[in-house]
Design a protein around this motif. Structure first.
Motif, short mmCIF file in Angstrom:
data_model
loop_
_atom_site.label_atom_id
_atom_site.label_comp_id
_atom_site.label_asym_id
_atom_site.label_seq_id
_atom_site.Cartn_x
_atom_site.Cartn_y
_atom_site.Cartn_z
N GLN A 248 46.15 8.75 85.58
CA GLN A 248 46.92 8.03 84.57
C GLN A 248 47.96 8.94 83.93
O GLN A 248 49.11 8.54 83.69
CB GLN A 248 45.96 7.50 83.50
N LYS B 191 50.99 9.50 86.19
CA LYS B 191 51.90 8.35 86.17
C LYS B 191 52.85 8.44 84.98
O LYS B 191 54.02 8.04 85.08
CB LYS B 191 51.10 7.05 86.09
N GLN B 192 52.34 8.94 83.87
CA GLN B 192 53.15 9.03 82.66
C GLN B 192 54.03 10.27 82.64
O GLN B 192 54.92 10.38 81.80
CB GLN B 192 52.24 9.02 81.44
#
Length: 303
Positions: free
Chosen positions: A113, A116-117
């Protein structure tokens, strides 16, 4: 005398293992490194290192001073990075290590996650069921379960996890539930080879050690759990390792009121290593979610 330079030189000598290697690392002459160390020892009035032609060894005073130096230098480096707004966006590669099951269940999803950021970042996640030397093996960050003995590491605790005893529903149906750890001497058990054949409990606030006679022992947690699922005996694992089995109902916890105190779960990194923006921002991003995951874990109901 430039004290910060002297501290950095002293730490480099210890980390590199020799005066000459420290000189190469610092791009200084060996003679200059020797002079700096001698000046530091004279200033402090103690010998920090015992030196011979083949090796160096920390004195007791040197070991104590080394811990202070690492903390001071790390604090300075962190402060400089926080003040440098040009380094606010993380970039580069993050290297992390964690125990196999914990890493698969909890670190990998949070890392994915975060990546992705932060599209400028890449990462390498190494899952190993052994204690990794973070400095020697070049990791930015490690997830450790248990009490931290290495003073060269900074720890950020994210929660705790207890040991739990697990048995298959079929075994419980056949034999009922044990009501006290001492009954395990008459129960079939599944052992974890590295942990030995003594299990620890807490009985009326006191440590209770119970010897077991395993039907089978394994050196891998997955193999241990598989044997317990087959009804071969009770096994003892960390709560997060049995979490999926608890949720599926393939294993059930037993003797929960006698669990030994939970072990701390910590993210650690070296004192001596620059806390880069990528490490700092990853820590800031995952500490809260990890705390939520550990506090909400079913196994923590059995502490």
């Amino acid at each position: 005398m430039d004290k910060l330079k002297a501290m950095s030189t002293f730490v480099a000598i210890v980390d590199q293992g020799s005066l000459s290697a420290a000189a190469d690392k610092l791009d200084r002459s060996p003679a200059a490194v020797v002079r700096t160390l001698a000046s530091l020892e004279q200033h402090l009035g103690v010998r920090l290192l015992n030196r011979s032609t083949r090796r160096i060894a920390l004195t007791d005073e040197g070991r104590e001073y080394l811990d202070h130096c690492r903390r001071i230098l790390a604090d300075i480096q962190t402060a400089e990075f926080r003040l440098d707004s040009r380094r606010a966006d993380p970039a580069g590669k993050l290297t992390i290590t964690a125990p196999v099951t914990f890493g698969r269940l909890h670190i990998a999803p949070l890392l994915n996650q975060w990546l992705k950021q932060n599209p400028s970042m890449s990462a390498e996640l190494i899952l190993l069921d052994r204690v990794v030397d973070v400095i020697e093996e070049g990791f930015d960050l490690a997830l450790r379960i248990g009490h931290l003995a290495d003073s060269s590491l900074v720890a950020r605790q994210v929660g705790s996890t207890p040991y739990v005893l697990c048995a298959s529903p079929e075994l419980i149906e056949q034999r009922g539930r044990p009501s006290h750890p001492e009954q395990l001497s008459d129960w079939p058990t599944v052992g974890f080879t590295p942990a030995g054949e003594v299990w620890q409990f807490q009985v009326k606030g006191e440590l209770w050690e119970q010897r077991i006679r395993p039907v089978v022992s394994a050196n891998q947690i997955d193999t241990e759990l598989a044997a317990a699922r087959e009804g071969l005996g009770i096994c003892r694992v960390l709560a997060y390792q049995a979490q999926e089995d608890f949720e599926r109902g393939t294993l059930v916890p037993v003797l929960t009121e006698y669990n030994a105190p939970a072990l701390p779960v910590q993210l650690v990194f070296p004192h001596s290593r620059l806390l880069s923006p990528r490490v700092r921002q990853f820590l800031d991003a995952v500490v809260g979610p990890l705390q939520e995951r550990l506090s909400g874990m079913a196994g923590n109901k059995y502490q």
